[in-house]
Design a protein around this motif. Sequence first.
Motif, PDB file in Angstrom:
ATOM      1  N   PHE A  39      50.964  48.092  47.441  1.00  0.00           N
ATOM      2  CA  PHE A  39      49.431  47.883  47.677  1.00  0.00           C
ATOM      3  C   PHE A  39      48.858  46.864  46.965  1.00  0.00           C
ATOM      4  CE2 PHE A  39      50.059  52.543  48.536  1.00  0.00           C
ATOM      5  CZ  PHE A  39      49.561  52.507  49.829  1.00  0.00           C
ATOM      6  N   THR A  40      49.257  46.333  45.882  1.00  0.00           N
ATOM      7  CA  THR A  40      48.450  45.550  45.225  1.00  0.00           C
ATOM      8  C   THR A  40      48.885  44.178  45.962  1.00  0.00           C
ATOM      9  OG1 THR A  40      50.212  45.140  43.314  1.00  0.00           O
ATOM     10  CG2 THR A  40      48.218  46.362  42.943  1.00  0.00           C
ATOM     11  N   TRP A  41      50.038  43.974  46.167  1.00  0.00           N
ATOM     12  CA  TRP A  41      50.370  42.745  46.817  1.00  0.00           C
ATOM     13  C   TRP A  41      49.518  42.969  48.245  1.00  0.00           C
ATOM     14  CZ3 TRP A  41      52.219  41.439  52.117  1.00  0.00           C
ATOM     15  CH2 TRP A  41      52.650  40.226  52.081  1.00  0.00           C
ATOM     16  N   ALA A  42      49.340  43.508  49.079  1.00  0.00           N
ATOM     17  CA  ALA A  42      48.593  43.633  50.126  1.00  0.00           C
ATOM     18  C   ALA A  42      47.227  43.414  49.990  1.00  0.00           C
ATOM     19  CB  ALA A  42      48.758  44.936  51.075  1.00  0.00           C
ATOM     20  N   VAL A  43      46.406  43.859  49.104  1.00  0.00           N
ATOM     21  CA  VAL A  43      45.119  43.723  48.454  1.00  0.00           C
ATOM     22  C   VAL A  43      44.915  42.239  48.270  1.00  0.00           C
ATOM     23  CG1 VAL A  43      43.298  44.280  46.949  1.00  0.00           C
ATOM     24  CG2 VAL A  43      44.521  46.248  48.019  1.00  0.00           C
ATOM     25  N   LEU A  44      45.843  41.730  47.405  1.00  0.00           N
ATOM     26  CA  LEU A  44      45.746  40.390  46.781  1.00  0.00           C
ATOM     27  C   LEU A  44      45.784  39.334  48.205  1.00  0.00           C
ATOM     28  CD1 LEU A  44      45.689  38.433  44.611  1.00  0.00           C
ATOM     29  CD2 LEU A  44      48.154  38.495  44.498  1.00  0.00           C
ATOM     30  N   VAL A  45      46.774  39.577  48.948  1.00  0.00           N
ATOM     31  CA  VAL A  45      47.072  38.392  50.154  1.00  0.00           C
ATOM     32  C   VAL A  45      45.862  38.634  51.210  1.00  0.00           C
ATOM     33  CG1 VAL A  45      48.630  38.047  51.919  1.00  0.00           C
ATOM     34  CG2 VAL A  45      49.527  38.342  49.726  1.00  0.00           C
ATOM     35  N   ARG A  79      42.527  36.946  48.025  1.00  0.00           N
ATOM     36  CA  ARG A  79      42.766  35.477  47.992  1.00  0.00           C
ATOM     37  C   ARG A  79      41.915  34.810  49.175  1.00  0.00           C
ATOM     38  NH1 ARG A  79      49.093  35.259  46.979  1.00  0.00           N
ATOM     39  NH2 ARG A  79      49.136  35.063  44.559  1.00  0.00           N
ATOM     40  N   PRO A  80      41.843  35.448  50.446  1.00  0.00           N
ATOM     41  CA  PRO A  80      41.092  34.875  51.576  1.00  0.00           C
ATOM     42  C   PRO A  80      39.895  34.478  51.239  1.00  0.00           C
ATOM     43  CG  PRO A  80      42.691  36.381  52.281  1.00  0.00           C
ATOM     44  CD  PRO A  80      42.746  36.750  50.949  1.00  0.00           C
ATOM     45  N   TYR A  81      39.287  35.422  50.157  1.00  0.00           N
ATOM     46  CA  TYR A  81      37.911  35.362  49.776  1.00  0.00           C
ATOM     47  C   TYR A  81      37.408  34.631  48.549  1.00  0.00           C
ATOM     48  CZ  TYR A  81      37.368  37.996  54.064  1.00  0.00           C
ATOM     49  OH  TYR A  81      37.577  38.724  55.263  1.00  0.00           O
ATOM     50  N   GLY A  82      38.628  34.094  48.070  1.00  0.00           N
ATOM     51  CA  GLY A  82      38.513  33.434  46.512  1.00  0.00           C
ATOM     52  C   GLY A  82      38.061  34.401  45.396  1.00  0.00           C
ATOM     53  N   LEU A  83      38.497  35.660  45.677  1.00  0.00           N
ATOM     54  CA  LEU A  83      38.176  36.715  44.615  1.00  0.00           C
ATOM     55  C   LEU A  83      39.476  37.060  43.502  1.00  0.00           C
ATOM     56  CD1 LEU A  83      36.224  39.106  47.044  1.00  0.00           C
ATOM     57  CD2 LEU A  83      35.424  37.581  45.450  1.00  0.00           C
ATOM     58  N   GLU A  84      40.403  36.023  43.463  1.00  0.00           N
ATOM     59  CA  GLU A  84      41.351  36.222  42.399  1.00  0.00           C
ATOM     60  C   GLU A  84      41.017  36.848  41.262  1.00  0.00           C
ATOM     61  OE1 GLU A  84      41.093  33.343  44.335  1.00  0.00           O
ATOM     62  OE2 GLU A  84      42.916  33.225  45.619  1.00  0.00           O
ATOM     63  N   PHE A  85      39.764  36.458  40.625  1.00  0.00           N
ATOM     64  CA  PHE A  85      39.256  36.715  39.406  1.00  0.00           C
ATOM     65  C   PHE A  85      39.123  38.172  39.102  1.00  0.00           C
ATOM     66  CE2 PHE A  85      35.770  36.119  41.796  1.00  0.00           C
ATOM     67  CZ  PHE A  85      34.733  37.032  41.268  1.00  0.00           C
ATOM     68  N   LEU A  86      39.381  39.217  40.402  1.00  0.00           N
ATOM     69  CA  LEU A  86      39.112  40.320  40.246  1.00  0.00           C
ATOM     70  C   LEU A  86      40.629  41.172  40.308  1.00  0.00           C
ATOM     71  CD1 LEU A  86      36.275  41.093  42.722  1.00  0.00           C
ATOM     72  CD2 LEU A  86      36.300  41.477  40.195  1.00  0.00           C
ATOM     73  N   THR A 142      43.222  41.756  38.062  1.00  0.00           N
ATOM     74  CA  THR A 142      43.497  42.641  37.194  1.00  0.00           C
ATOM     75  C   THR A 142      42.909  43.940  37.366  1.00  0.00           C
ATOM     76  OG1 THR A 142      44.054  40.736  35.742  1.00  0.00           O
ATOM     77  CG2 THR A 142      43.674  42.907  34.697  1.00  0.00           C
ATOM     78  N   LEU A 143      41.428  43.931  37.360  1.00  0.00           N
ATOM     79  CA  LEU A 143      40.557  45.141  37.698  1.00  0.00           C
ATOM     80  C   LEU A 143      40.994  45.787  38.945  1.00  0.00           C
ATOM     81  CD1 LEU A 143      38.095  46.973  36.669  1.00  0.00           C
ATOM     82  CD2 LEU A 143      36.848  45.287  38.135  1.00  0.00           C
ATOM     83  N   THR A 144      41.183  44.993  40.007  1.00  0.00           N
ATOM     84  CA  THR A 144      41.609  45.677  41.197  1.00  0.00           C
ATOM     85  C   THR A 144      42.953  46.500  41.156  1.00  0.00           C
ATOM     86  OG1 THR A 144      40.431  44.029  42.395  1.00  0.00           O
ATOM     87  CG2 THR A 144      42.147  45.439  43.747  1.00  0.00           C
ATOM     88  N   PHE A 145      43.844  45.722  40.497  1.00  0.00           N
ATOM     89  CA  PHE A 145      45.285  46.056  40.427  1.00  0.00           C
ATOM     90  C   PHE A 145      45.313  47.643  39.316  1.00  0.00           C
ATOM     91  CE2 PHE A 145      47.607  41.917  40.722  1.00  0.00           C
ATOM     92  CZ  PHE A 145      47.315  42.096  42.087  1.00  0.00           C
ATOM     93  N   ILE A 146      44.492  47.512  38.427  1.00  0.00           N
ATOM     94  CA  ILE A 146      44.265  48.698  37.422  1.00  0.00           C
ATOM     95  C   ILE A 146      43.898  49.796  38.239  1.00  0.00           C
ATOM     96  CG2 ILE A 146      43.066  49.834  35.426  1.00  0.00           C
ATOM     97  CD1 ILE A 146      43.382  46.936  33.965  1.00  0.00           C
ATOM     98  N   LEU A 147      43.001  49.828  39.051  1.00  0.00           N
ATOM     99  CA  LEU A 147      42.607  50.815  39.782  1.00  0.00           C
ATOM    100  C   LEU A 147      43.457  51.407  40.867  1.00  0.00           C
ATOM    101  CD1 LEU A 147      38.817  49.519  40.600  1.00  0.00           C
ATOM    102  CD2 LEU A 147      39.362  51.276  38.990  1.00  0.00           C
ATOM    103  N   ILE A 148      44.280  50.521  41.517  1.00  0.00           N
ATOM    104  CA  ILE A 148      45.074  50.725  42.321  1.00  0.00           C
ATOM    105  C   ILE A 148      46.142  51.669  41.636  1.00  0.00           C
ATOM    106  CG2 ILE A 148      46.899  49.879  43.831  1.00  0.00           C
ATOM    107  CD1 ILE A 148      45.025  47.740  44.721  1.00  0.00           C
TER     108      ILE A 148
END
Length: 191
Positions: free
Chosen positions: A54-60, A64-71, A73-79
């Motif tokens: 799930f985190t790989w899919a959300v990241l890729v 990444r496409p929208y330049g939101l990599e800074f989010l 860690t927070l996104t991964f914790i929520l997932i």
Amino acid sequence: MDLFYLAISATFVNNILLAQYLGNCPFLGVSKRIETAAGMAAAIIFVTILSAVFTWAVLVYMLRPYGLEFLQTLTFILIIASLVQFVEIILKKKSKVLYDALGVYLALITTNCAVLGVVLLVARKELAFIEMLVFSSTSAVGYALALLLFAGHRERLQISAIPRSMQGTAIALVTAGIMSLAFIGFRGMAN
């Protein structure tokens, strides 16, 4: 990247628990009995693989496409927290005994830094999907292997003559250190 090398490295050489020392709380807390450790190991394998997917899919596809990599860690914790709740609901319905045996330790998976560490390593290494599956599953299996070996050893320690000053957590930490040294021995095999 050679998938076999990646699998050996994640399981033994760079074991997420013994080489990188992530996920210490459940390691020491659940490892007093093999049955409880086996349940925790299965839950961690399941949650780690699902979290990585799930985190790989959300990241890729989203970050990444929208330049939101800074989010990330927070996104991964929520997932991860959402997936742990999912596992908890399933265990409560399907295996009440395992759910009761794990107790508070099931909630520890939510904040288990081994699970978060695996998904962050996947993101940092920029692995492809198949590599991510191999890395996350073998990292989780390596964690489970270390947890089960440690639980078996701790059960034997309960019937051993140990000086009073070394009983409990002290001998557990010494044992974990010796296990870490044993896993470091695999460094010559694949590094």
